[in-house]
Design a protein around this motif. Structure first.
Motif, PDB file in Angstrom:
ATOM      1  N   GLN A   1      18.662 -24.493   6.215  1.00  0.00           N
ATOM      2  CA  GLN A   1      18.608 -23.137   5.704  1.00  0.00           C
ATOM      3  C   GLN A   1      17.337 -22.925   4.899  1.00  0.00           C
ATOM      4  OE1 GLN A   1      22.156 -22.594   3.389  1.00  0.00           O
ATOM      5  NE2 GLN A   1      23.445 -22.241   5.179  1.00  0.00           N
ATOM      6  N   LEU A   2      16.813 -21.710   4.952  1.00  0.00           N
ATOM      7  CA  LEU A   2      15.721 -21.279   4.100  1.00  0.00           C
ATOM      8  C   LEU A   2      16.279 -20.262   3.123  1.00  0.00           C
ATOM      9  CD1 LEU A   2      12.832 -20.831   6.700  1.00  0.00           C
ATOM     10  CD2 LEU A   2      13.274 -22.785   5.215  1.00  0.00           C
ATOM     11  N   VAL A   3      16.179 -20.561   1.841  1.00  0.00           N
ATOM     12  CA  VAL A   3      16.740 -19.727   0.798  1.00  0.00           C
ATOM     13  C   VAL A   3      15.611 -19.106   0.001  1.00  0.00           C
ATOM     14  CG1 VAL A   3      18.270 -19.616  -1.193  1.00  0.00           C
ATOM     15  CG2 VAL A   3      18.775 -21.199   0.681  1.00  0.00           C
ATOM     16  N   GLU A   4      15.574 -17.780  -0.037  1.00  0.00           N
ATOM     17  CA  GLU A   4      14.503 -17.040  -0.680  1.00  0.00           C
ATOM     18  C   GLU A   4      14.963 -16.463  -2.011  1.00  0.00           C
ATOM     19  OE1 GLU A   4      12.405 -15.220   3.307  1.00  0.00           O
ATOM     20  OE2 GLU A   4      14.357 -14.443   2.623  1.00  0.00           O
ATOM     21  N   SER A   5      13.999 -16.237  -2.888  1.00  0.00           N
ATOM     22  CA  SER A   5      14.264 -15.583  -4.157  1.00  0.00           C
ATOM     23  C   SER A   5      12.970 -14.960  -4.669  1.00  0.00           C
ATOM     24  CB  SER A   5      14.832 -16.555  -5.196  1.00  0.00           C
ATOM     25  OG  SER A   5      13.907 -17.589  -5.486  1.00  0.00           O
ATOM     26  N   GLY A   6      13.094 -14.026  -5.609  1.00  0.00           N
ATOM     27  CA  GLY A   6      11.939 -13.476  -6.287  1.00  0.00           C
ATOM     28  C   GLY A   6      11.578 -12.050  -5.939  1.00  0.00           C
ATOM     29  N   GLY A   7      12.215 -11.457  -4.940  1.00  0.00           N
ATOM     30  CA  GLY A   7      11.919 -10.085  -4.589  1.00  0.00           C
ATOM     31  C   GLY A   7      12.421  -9.121  -5.643  1.00  0.00           C
ATOM     32  N   GLY A   8      11.954  -7.880  -5.566  1.00  0.00           N
ATOM     33  CA  GLY A   8      12.377  -6.879  -6.519  1.00  0.00           C
ATOM     34  C   GLY A   8      11.522  -5.643  -6.467  1.00  0.00           C
ATOM     35  N   LEU A   9      11.674  -4.815  -7.484  1.00  0.00           N
ATOM     36  CA  LEU A   9      10.961  -3.555  -7.608  1.00  0.00           C
ATOM     37  C   LEU A   9       9.954  -3.654  -8.744  1.00  0.00           C
ATOM     38  CD1 LEU A   9      10.579  -0.518  -6.987  1.00  0.00           C
ATOM     39  CD2 LEU A   9      12.470  -0.075  -8.568  1.00  0.00           C
ATOM     40  N   VAL A  10       8.691  -3.346  -8.446  1.00  0.00           N
ATOM     41  CA  VAL A  10       7.637  -3.381  -9.455  1.00  0.00           C
ATOM     42  C   VAL A  10       6.744  -2.156  -9.301  1.00  0.00           C
ATOM     43  CG1 VAL A  10       7.604  -5.901  -9.608  1.00  0.00           C
ATOM     44  CG2 VAL A  10       6.088  -4.736  -8.009  1.00  0.00           C
ATOM     45  N   GLN A  11       5.999  -1.858 -10.354  1.00  0.00           N
ATOM     46  CA  GLN A  11       5.023  -0.787 -10.302  1.00  0.00           C
ATOM     47  C   GLN A  11       3.712  -1.278  -9.702  1.00  0.00           C
ATOM     48  OE1 GLN A  11       5.026   0.485 -14.511  1.00  0.00           O
ATOM     49  NE2 GLN A  11       5.946   2.409 -13.802  1.00  0.00           N
ATOM     50  N   ALA A  12       2.944  -0.355  -9.146  1.00  0.00           N
ATOM     51  CA  ALA A  12       1.632  -0.701  -8.613  1.00  0.00           C
ATOM     52  C   ALA A  12       0.798  -1.414  -9.668  1.00  0.00           C
ATOM     53  CB  ALA A  12       0.916   0.555  -8.121  1.00  0.00           C
ATOM     54  N   GLY A  13       0.111  -2.467  -9.239  1.00  0.00           N
ATOM     55  CA  GLY A  13      -0.675  -3.281 -10.147  1.00  0.00           C
ATOM     56  C   GLY A  13       0.073  -4.458 -10.723  1.00  0.00           C
ATOM     57  N   GLY A  14       1.370  -4.501 -10.526  1.00  0.00           N
ATOM     58  CA  GLY A  14       2.184  -5.579 -11.051  1.00  0.00           C
ATOM     59  C   GLY A  14       2.160  -6.807 -10.173  1.00  0.00           C
ATOM     60  N   SER A  15       2.973  -7.797 -10.556  1.00  0.00           N
ATOM     61  CA  SER A  15       3.005  -9.080  -9.862  1.00  0.00           C
ATOM     62  C   SER A  15       4.433  -9.514  -9.589  1.00  0.00           C
ATOM     63  CB  SER A  15       2.312 -10.165 -10.695  1.00  0.00           C
ATOM     64  OG  SER A  15       0.944  -9.875 -10.904  1.00  0.00           O
ATOM     65  N   LEU A  16       4.592 -10.275  -8.529  1.00  0.00           N
ATOM     66  CA  LEU A  16       5.844 -10.932  -8.196  1.00  0.00           C
ATOM     67  C   LEU A  16       5.531 -12.307  -7.639  1.00  0.00           C
ATOM     68  CD1 LEU A  16       7.980  -8.203  -6.366  1.00  0.00           C
ATOM     69  CD2 LEU A  16       8.496  -9.236  -8.586  1.00  0.00           C
ATOM     70  N   ARG A  17       6.477 -13.231  -7.789  1.00  0.00           N
ATOM     71  CA  ARG A  17       6.349 -14.554  -7.195  1.00  0.00           C
ATOM     72  C   ARG A  17       7.588 -14.842  -6.355  1.00  0.00           C
ATOM     73  NH1 ARG A  17       6.164 -20.684  -9.721  1.00  0.00           N
ATOM     74  NH2 ARG A  17       4.612 -21.529  -8.264  1.00  0.00           N
TER      75      ARG A  17
END
Length: 121
Positions: A3-19
């Motif tokens: 299995q491949l288990v993902e995490s870290g997605g979400g809602l951010v404003q332009a210019g922001g960051s996610l991992r």
């Protein structure tokens, strides 16, 4: 089994960051290429970034200089650091792995279920 288990997605404003993180688990013999793909509504799934077992990377032109893919082989995990996010980055992001399981002599392509990334203006 694998299995491949993902995490870290979400809602951010332009210019922001996610991992984003993606960990492979199960009866894994070896892993070759891994990567991230994305699909926006009514668009085809497209390559974002890939990384092979030696650490060689490849990026889509649209994300070069903003996104960084990395790999932790000991943890069977890849990451996607996304900086300077733009509304056009909004999509479902899918983790990909070319994986060989214990007891087999061939690799198969395995996909995660996807995680939503939404960037507001």
């Amino acid at each position: 089994q694998v299995q491949l288990v993902e995490s870290g997605g979400g809602l951010v404003q332009a210019g922001g960051s996610l991992r984003l993180s993606c960990r492979a688990s199960g009866r894994i013999s070896s892993i070759d290429d891994m990567g991230w793909y994305r699909q926006a509504p009514e668009n085809q799934r497209e390559l974002v970034a890939t990384i092979n077992n030696s650490g060689s990377t490849n990026y889509a032109d649209t994300v070069k200089g903003r996104f960084t893919i990395s790999r932790d082989n000991a943890e069977n995990t890849i990451y996607l650091q996304m900086n300077s996010l733009k509304p056009e980055d909004t999509a479902v992001y899918y983790c990909y792995g070319k994986i060989r399981t214990i007891g087999t002599r061939y690799y198969v392509n395995r996909w995660g279920q996807g995680t939503q990334v939404s960037v507001s203006s």
